[in-house]
Design a protein around this motif. Structure first.
Motif, PDB file in Angstrom:
ATOM      1  N   ALA A 181      41.923  26.594  36.217  1.00 11.49           N
ATOM      2  CA  ALA A 181      41.424  27.384  37.094  1.00 11.49           C
ATOM      3  C   ALA A 181      41.767  28.747  37.091  1.00 11.49           C
ATOM      4  O   ALA A 181      41.346  29.628  37.331  1.00 11.49           O
ATOM      5  CB  ALA A 181      41.188  26.837  38.686  1.00 11.49           C
ATOM      6  N   ALA A 182      43.163  28.851  37.082  1.00  9.67           N
ATOM      7  CA  ALA A 182      43.903  29.893  36.926  1.00  9.67           C
ATOM      8  C   ALA A 182      43.610  30.785  35.650  1.00  9.67           C
ATOM      9  O   ALA A 182      43.537  32.104  35.840  1.00  9.67           O
ATOM     10  CB  ALA A 182      45.411  29.522  36.759  1.00  9.67           C
ATOM     11  N   ALA A 183      43.397  30.221  34.733  1.00 12.08           N
ATOM     12  CA  ALA A 183      43.075  30.820  33.548  1.00 12.08           C
ATOM     13  C   ALA A 183      41.474  31.389  33.662  1.00 12.08           C
ATOM     14  O   ALA A 183      41.486  32.525  33.189  1.00 12.08           O
ATOM     15  CB  ALA A 183      43.129  29.731  32.122  1.00 12.08           C
ATOM     16  N   ALA A 184      40.537  30.718  34.351  1.00 11.68           N
ATOM     17  CA  ALA A 184      39.235  31.181  34.574  1.00 11.68           C
ATOM     18  C   ALA A 184      39.397  32.290  35.510  1.00 11.68           C
ATOM     19  O   ALA A 184      38.503  33.279  35.126  1.00 11.68           O
ATOM     20  CB  ALA A 184      38.386  29.852  34.921  1.00 11.68           C
ATOM     21  N   LEU A 185      40.208  32.157  36.494  1.00 12.66           N
ATOM     22  CA  LEU A 185      40.409  33.254  37.411  1.00 12.66           C
ATOM     23  C   LEU A 185      40.702  34.526  36.764  1.00 12.66           C
ATOM     24  O   LEU A 185      40.047  35.739  36.901  1.00 12.66           O
ATOM     25  CB  LEU A 185      41.257  33.001  38.520  1.00 12.66           C
ATOM     26  CG  LEU A 185      40.663  32.231  39.821  1.00 12.66           C
ATOM     27  CD1 LEU A 185      41.934  31.602  40.483  1.00 12.66           C
ATOM     28  CD2 LEU A 185      39.532  32.717  40.330  1.00 12.66           C
ATOM     29  N   ALA A 186      41.658  34.473  35.677  1.00 15.49           N
ATOM     30  CA  ALA A 186      42.223  35.619  35.056  1.00 15.49           C
ATOM     31  C   ALA A 186      41.270  35.957  34.212  1.00 15.49           C
ATOM     32  O   ALA A 186      40.975  37.354  33.912  1.00 15.49           O
ATOM     33  CB  ALA A 186      43.447  35.353  34.338  1.00 15.49           C
ATOM     34  N   ASP A 187      40.433  35.215  33.605  1.00 10.43           N
ATOM     35  CA  ASP A 187      39.245  35.714  32.623  1.00 10.43           C
ATOM     36  C   ASP A 187      38.423  36.544  33.512  1.00 10.43           C
ATOM     37  O   ASP A 187      37.514  37.356  33.017  1.00 10.43           O
ATOM     38  CB  ASP A 187      38.505  34.462  31.994  1.00 10.43           C
ATOM     39  CG  ASP A 187      37.772  34.683  30.882  1.00 10.43           C
ATOM     40  OD1 ASP A 187      37.939  35.616  30.389  1.00 10.43           O
ATOM     41  OD2 ASP A 187      36.746  34.170  30.787  1.00 10.43           O
ATOM     42  N   ALA A 188      38.069  36.036  35.008  1.00  6.81           N
ATOM     43  CA  ALA A 188      37.062  36.676  35.698  1.00  6.81           C
ATOM     44  C   ALA A 188      37.485  38.021  35.872  1.00  6.81           C
ATOM     45  O   ALA A 188      36.837  38.803  36.566  1.00  6.81           O
ATOM     46  CB  ALA A 188      36.614  35.907  36.793  1.00  6.81           C
ATOM     47  N   GLY A 189      38.963  38.207  35.881  1.00  8.23           N
ATOM     48  CA  GLY A 189      39.326  39.361  36.309  1.00  8.23           C
ATOM     49  C   GLY A 189      39.605  39.472  37.807  1.00  8.23           C
ATOM     50  O   GLY A 189      39.508  40.639  38.526  1.00  8.23           O
ATOM     51  N   ILE A 190      40.026  38.468  38.483  1.00  6.85           N
ATOM     52  CA  ILE A 190      40.206  38.446  39.920  1.00  6.85           C
ATOM     53  C   ILE A 190      41.812  38.620  40.117  1.00  6.85           C
ATOM     54  O   ILE A 190      42.325  37.837  39.558  1.00  6.85           O
ATOM     55  CB  ILE A 190      39.670  37.138  40.681  1.00  6.85           C
ATOM     56  CG1 ILE A 190      38.246  37.194  40.550  1.00  6.85           C
ATOM     57  CG2 ILE A 190      40.014  36.935  42.054  1.00  6.85           C
ATOM     58  CD1 ILE A 190      37.381  35.826  40.876  1.00  6.85           C
ATOM     59  N   ASP A 191      41.953  39.699  40.966  1.00 13.36           N
ATOM     60  CA  ASP A 191      43.521  40.010  41.050  1.00 13.36           C
ATOM     61  C   ASP A 191      44.342  38.565  41.557  1.00 13.36           C
ATOM     62  O   ASP A 191      44.042  38.235  42.808  1.00 13.36           O
ATOM     63  CB  ASP A 191      43.746  41.033  41.839  1.00 13.36           C
ATOM     64  CG  ASP A 191      43.042  42.349  41.335  1.00 13.36           C
ATOM     65  OD1 ASP A 191      42.318  42.304  40.130  1.00 13.36           O
ATOM     66  OD2 ASP A 191      43.189  43.443  41.778  1.00 13.36           O
ATOM     67  N   CYS A 192      45.346  38.321  40.941  1.00 13.25           N
ATOM     68  CA  CYS A 192      46.155  37.428  41.539  1.00 13.25           C
ATOM     69  C   CYS A 192      47.649  37.867  41.602  1.00 13.25           C
ATOM     70  O   CYS A 192      48.138  38.620  40.742  1.00 13.25           O
ATOM     71  CB  CYS A 192      46.489  36.146  40.351  1.00 13.25           C
ATOM     72  SG  CYS A 192      44.867  35.378  40.636  1.00 13.25           S
ATOM     73  N   VAL A 193      48.537  37.325  42.416  1.00 11.68           N
ATOM     74  CA  VAL A 193      50.006  37.819  42.520  1.00 11.68           C
ATOM     75  C   VAL A 193      50.617  37.365  41.147  1.00 11.68           C
ATOM     76  O   VAL A 193      51.484  37.893  40.655  1.00 11.68           O
ATOM     77  CB  VAL A 193      50.781  37.331  43.655  1.00 11.68           C
ATOM     78  CG1 VAL A 193      50.025  38.313  44.840  1.00 11.68           C
ATOM     79  CG2 VAL A 193      50.414  35.947  43.852  1.00 11.68           C
ATOM     80  N   ASP A 194      50.300  36.220  40.712  1.00 16.62           N
ATOM     81  CA  ASP A 194      50.848  35.597  39.843  1.00 16.62           C
ATOM     82  C   ASP A 194      49.952  34.754  39.019  1.00 16.62           C
ATOM     83  O   ASP A 194      49.018  34.248  39.614  1.00 16.62           O
ATOM     84  CB  ASP A 194      52.173  34.900  39.941  1.00 16.62           C
ATOM     85  CG  ASP A 194      53.242  34.654  38.730  1.00 16.62           C
ATOM     86  OD1 ASP A 194      52.820  34.801  37.578  1.00 16.62           O
ATOM     87  OD2 ASP A 194      54.137  33.983  39.319  1.00 16.62           O
ATOM     88  N   ALA A 282      47.355  36.291  26.930  1.00 14.06           N
ATOM     89  CA  ALA A 282      47.710  37.138  25.914  1.00 14.06           C
ATOM     90  C   ALA A 282      46.821  37.246  24.603  1.00 14.06           C
ATOM     91  O   ALA A 282      46.657  38.224  23.912  1.00 14.06           O
ATOM     92  CB  ALA A 282      49.364  37.075  25.693  1.00 14.06           C
ATOM     93  N   GLU A 283      46.451  36.111  24.350  1.00 16.42           N
ATOM     94  CA  GLU A 283      45.894  36.033  22.921  1.00 16.42           C
ATOM     95  C   GLU A 283      44.407  36.629  23.237  1.00 16.42           C
ATOM     96  O   GLU A 283      43.845  37.173  22.292  1.00 16.42           O
ATOM     97  CB  GLU A 283      45.671  34.851  22.562  1.00 16.42           C
ATOM     98  CG  GLU A 283      45.562  34.364  21.107  1.00 16.42           C
ATOM     99  CD  GLU A 283      45.727  32.749  21.030  1.00 16.42           C
ATOM    100  OE1 GLU A 283      44.654  32.155  20.887  1.00 16.42           O
ATOM    101  OE2 GLU A 283      46.839  32.420  20.858  1.00 16.42           O
ATOM    102  N   THR A 284      43.972  36.287  24.362  1.00 11.36           N
ATOM    103  CA  THR A 284      42.527  36.944  24.622  1.00 11.36           C
ATOM    104  C   THR A 284      42.685  38.363  24.708  1.00 11.36           C
ATOM    105  O   THR A 284      41.555  38.874  24.617  1.00 11.36           O
ATOM    106  CB  THR A 284      42.103  36.315  26.039  1.00 11.36           C
ATOM    107  OG1 THR A 284      42.574  35.047  26.301  1.00 11.36           O
ATOM    108  CG2 THR A 284      40.731  36.504  26.144  1.00 11.36           C
ATOM    109  N   ILE A 285      43.511  38.952  25.034  1.00 10.50           N
ATOM    110  CA  ILE A 285      43.645  40.413  25.475  1.00 10.50           C
ATOM    111  C   ILE A 285      43.966  41.014  24.235  1.00 10.50           C
ATOM    112  O   ILE A 285      43.102  42.044  23.813  1.00 10.50           O
ATOM    113  CB  ILE A 285      45.099  40.611  26.347  1.00 10.50           C
ATOM    114  CG1 ILE A 285      44.791  40.266  27.585  1.00 10.50           C
ATOM    115  CG2 ILE A 285      45.207  42.348  26.258  1.00 10.50           C
ATOM    116  CD1 ILE A 285      46.207  40.433  28.510  1.00 10.50           C
ATOM    117  N   GLU A 286      44.451  40.580  23.036  1.00 11.37           N
ATOM    118  CA  GLU A 286      44.558  41.111  21.836  1.00 11.37           C
ATOM    119  C   GLU A 286      43.393  41.400  21.154  1.00 11.37           C
ATOM    120  O   GLU A 286      42.343  40.656  21.116  1.00 11.37           O
ATOM    121  CB  GLU A 286      45.425  40.230  20.926  1.00 11.37           C
ATOM    122  CG  GLU A 286      46.823  40.467  21.206  1.00 11.37           C
ATOM    123  CD  GLU A 286      47.919  39.422  20.841  1.00 11.37           C
ATOM    124  OE1 GLU A 286      47.311  38.719  19.746  1.00 11.37           O
ATOM    125  OE2 GLU A 286      49.103  39.439  21.047  1.00 11.37           O
TER     126      GLU A 286
END
Lengths: 286, 346
Positions: A181-194, A282-286
C-alpha cells in the motif's frame, strides 16, 4: 439466502476434496527453517500494474523451499484523492478507506465473495498503519480508496486446517499489505512523511515442548514447530516511528525483554522491506 | 467566421469532450490513403496483443493470467465434490448410458463462473458495493457460453463408485481381473458424486473489452486444469482423492471471443432527434474510452480448431448500424483473431 447477483452453483453444499493418506509415502518433511533466523525472504515489488488507477503496486514474496507452499502475492490499487460525496460530513483531513480482500482462490479453502471479519480486521490495521504516514491535512474534504486483493496467501497445502495457522498467516499478510500500500500511495503521488513498510517477527519453539523459544523474523508457519507469539510492525525509518503494532499470542510474563526484542526484530524486518520499497520507487523515477 | 483556435493538450481534450476527440482522430487523416487511426494509436481493425500465462496460482486446480493491453484478468479454477445425495432430483446414470443430452452439467449446476470487477480495477469499480450490472452480465454471459460450447464434458466430472476398469483404462489391470470387474460393474457401479468447477475471475486492471479477456482467461485456465483422481471409499462412505495422481481435464475445442464496438458520427445524446445517420466505424477490441462512447457492440465467438470455422455464438446489442453484411464480414475478422489468440495460448 443466497446472493442472487452472483452465480452460486448447486443448491447442495459442495465439499472441498478430501485426500487419502493411505497410498502416499510420508510427505511431511521435518519442519526446518530454510533461512537464518534474522533474514527475511526475498520480495519483488513493482508499481503501475493497474494503469487506470491513480496508483498501484504488486508485491510478491518468494516461495519458501518447501514444495506446495505458496508465496504471498498482493495487488494494490489506489484511487484518489477525490472529493467526498455530498452526503459525507465535512472532514478537515483526507478520509482513508482501506479494503482488503482475499481472492476466492487465494487459500486452501475457497473464499466467498463477501468480506469476512478477518479481512475487515486486516483493513482496519492497514488503515491505522497508513494514517500515520500520510500528511492528511493537505487534502481537506477529500477521500482516497486503497484496495488490496490478496491473490495468493502464504499457506502450506499439506498442513491440515486444524492447526490454526491462519492467525499467523494474517500477520504475514498484513506486513505485505502495508508495504504494497505504501508503494501504491507513492505511485499515486499522495504526500507522506516517509515510506512505511511492514515487518513481522515471531517467537518460535522449534525443538519440542520444553526447548528455549527463539525470536525469528518473517516466520512461515509451515517452517516452524510451534509459534508462540508474533507481532507485525509498521515502521517509518527516517522518523524512527512505529505507526501500527499488532501483537498476538502469549509471552511468558517473567521476561519483559522478550517483548522488546520481538518488537526490535519486527522493526528490523520492516527496515528490510523498506529497502526494497525505496529501491523499487527509485527505479520507477528513473 | 473561423472558430477560435485554442490549443489543448490531447489528454485534456479527451477528458473534456471525448466524442469529438475520437471522431477527429478517426477522420483527420489528411490524405485518404492513410487508414483512420484511433486515439490509442491503433487502426480500426487492429487488436491489442493477447498474452496468456497458465498455472500461475498454486492453490487452484487450474489457473491463468491473461493480459489484453491494459486489461488484466486472473482466473482460478477449483474443483469441489458434490455428493449425489445432495443433488435434488438426481437421476441415476449407468456407465454405458450416454450422459450427453441429459443436461447433467446444466441441471446440477456443475460449472460456477463468477467475475469480480470490484477490485479497484478501474475508478468506477470500487469494492464494498454489490456486483455491478456489468459484472453480473459478464458472469451470466460466460456461464451460458460455457454450457452452449460444451467445452467441458460431464464424463470428466463424474465420480464412480468403482474405479474405471471396464471401458477406457483396461491396460491398468490384467485381462482376467478386468473380466471380474466387468461382472461386478453390472450391479452396483453408479455415480456417487460430481466435481463442481468454481471458476473465479478477478480483474486486476480494467481497460475495456472485459468479455474477450475474461473468456480467454476461462479457456486458458480450463485447459490448464487437472483434477485429482477421486474414488469412492465404501468404509468411510465418502469420496477421497489421490494426492499424487491427477487427471487433465478434457477441453474440447478452442472458442475465442472477438468484440467490436460501433462508433457513430453523431453523439449518443442526439439519438432520435432527427439527425440523419452519419458515418460509423467498427472499432475492434475497444478500450475503456471507446466503450463509453459506443452504443452498439457485437461479440462473436468462433472456433476454428477442427479445420473449419464454427460460429459458437453471436451477440449484438444496441444500435442499428450492424447489418447482415457486416455480421458476415465480421466472421472473417473473428477468424483472424482466433489465429492470434491460438498462437498466444500455446
Amino acid at each position: 439466502m443466497a446472493d442472487r447477483r452472483r452465480i452460486n452453483g448447486p443448491a447442495g453444499a459442495t465439499i472441498p476434496p478430501v485426500f487419502d493418506d493411505v497410498s502416499t509415502p510420508k510427505l511431511k518433511s521435518p519442519k526446518t527453517r530454510s533461512r537464518p533466523p534474522n533474514t527475511t525472504r526475498k520480495m519483488y515489488l513493482k508499481t503501475g500494474v493497474t494503469p487506470s488507477a491513480s496508483g498501484s503496486a504488486y508485491l510478491e514474496i518468494e516461495t519458501s523451499a518447501t514444495p506446495g507452499v505458496s508465496g504471498l502475492k498482493l495487488s494494490c490499487s489506489v484511487h484518489g484523492p477525490r472529493s467526498l460525496p455530498r452526503s459525507a460530513p465535512f472532514s478537515p483531513h483526507i478520509v482513508l478507506s482501506t479494503h482488503v480482500k482475499y481472492a476466492p482462490f487465494a487459500t486452501k479453502q475457497r473464499r466467498g465473495y463477501l468480506r469476512d471479519p478477518s479481512e475487515r480486521d486486516l483493513g482496519i490495521h492497514l488503515e491505522a498503519a497508513l494514517r500515520g504516514a500520510i500528511i492528511a491535512d493537505r487534502w481537506p474534504k477529500s477521500g482516497v480508496d486503497i484496495i488490496i486483493s490478496i491473490v495468493e496467501g502464504d499457506q502450506d497445502r499439506e498442513t491440515s486446517l486444524l492447526q490454526g495457522d491462519e492467525v499467523w498467516d494474517m500477520m504475514n499478510a498484513l506486513g505485505g499489505c502495508i508495504t504494497v500500500a505504501a508503494a501504491a500511495l507513492a505511485d499515486a503521488g499522495i504526500d507522506c512523511v516517509d515510506t512505511v513498510a511492514g515487518g513481522v517477527a515471531a517467537l518460535v519453539q522449534d525443538a519440542g515442548e520444553d526447548s528455549i523459544p527463539t525470536v525469528v523474523v518473517d516466520p512461515i508457519p509451515s517452517e516452524h514447530e510451534k509459534i508462540l507469539a508474533a507481532c507485525c510492525i509498521a515502521y517509518l525509518p527516517t522518523r524512527d516511528e512505529v505507526t501500527n503494532l499488532w501483537f498476538r499470542g502469549d509471552l511468558p510474563t517473567s521476561d519483559i525483554d522478550l517483548y522488546t526484542s520481538l518488537v526490535e526484530k519486527g522493526i528490523q524486518a520492516s527496515k528490510n522491506a523498506n529497502r526494497v520499497l525505496v529501491g523499487c520507487l527509485a527505479e520507477t523515477i528513473e | 467566421m473561423s472558430a477560435p483556435t485554442i490549443k489543448l493538450p490531447a489528454p485534456l481534450f479527451a477528458r473534456l469532450s471525448p466524442h469529438p476527440f475520437l471522431l477527429r482522430n478517426l477522420t483527420s487523416a489528411a490524405d485518404p490513403s492513410r487508414p483512420a487511426t484511433r486515439t490509442n494509436g491503433r487502426g480500426t481493425q487492429e487488436t491489442r496483443p493477447l498474452h496468456a500465462k497458465a498455472s500461475s496460482l498454486s492453490h487452484a486446480h487450474g489457473s491463468s493470467l491473461v493480459r489484453l493491453g491494459d486489461t488484466t484478468v486472473l482466473c482460478g479454477v477449483r474443483g469441489e465434490v458434490l455428493p449425489v445425495e445432495r443433488v435434488p432430483l438426481f437421476r441415476p446414470v449407468d456407465r454405458g448410458g450416454v450422459g450427453l443430452g441429459r443436461g447433467e452439467l446444466r441441471d446440477y449446476d456443475l460449472l460456477v463462473p463468477n467475475i469480480e470487477l470490484a477490485t479497484g480495477s478501474a475508478p468506477q469499480f470500487l469494492p464494498g458495493v454489490p456486483p455491478t450490472a456489468l459484472a453480473q452480465t459478464l458472469s451470466t454471459r460466460v456461464y451460458s457460453l460455457l454450457h452452449s460450447t460444451g467445452m467441458v464434458g460431464v464424463e470428466d466430472l463424474r465420480v464412480w463408485s468403482k474405479p474405471a476398469g471396464g471401458g477406457e483404462d483396461t491396460e491398468m489391470e490384467g485381462a482376467g481381473e478386468g473380466q471380474e470387474e466387468e461382472e461386478g460393474v453390472k450391479e452396483e457401479d453408479r455415480v456417487v458424486a460430481y466435481w463442481v468447477l468454481y471458476i473465479d475471475l478477478l480483474f486486476v486492471s480494467f481497460d475495456g473489452n472485459p468479455f474477450d479477456a475474461a473468456w480467454a482467461a476461462v479457456v486458458a485456465a480450463l485447459r490448464n486444469t487437472s483434477l485429482p483422481v477421486a474414488r469412492w471409499d465404501p468404509e468411510r462412505e465418502m469420496v477421497v482423492c489421490s494426492r499424487t495422481e491427477k487427471r487433465q481435464l478434457n477441453v474440447k475445442g478452442l472458442p475465442v471471443a472477438c468484440t467490436a464496438a460501433v462508433f457513430e458520427e453523431k453523439e449518443l445524446g442526439e439519438v432520435g432527434t432527427g439527425v440523419p445517420e452519419g458515418r460509423h466505424w467498427l472499432l475492434l477490441d475497444p478500450d475503456r474510452l471507446e466503450e463509453t462512447l459506443c452504443r452498439e457492440a457485437i461479440t462473436m465467438v468462433v472456433d476454428c480448431s477442427d479445420g473449419e470455422t464454427r460460429i459458437k455464438s453471436i451477440e449484438k446489442q444496441g444500435g442499428t448500424a450492424i447489418g447482415r453484411e457486416l455480421v458476415r464480414g465480421f466472421a472473417t475478422i473473428a477468424e483472424k483473431r482466433w489465429k492470434e489468440v491460438q498462437g498466444a495460448m500455446k
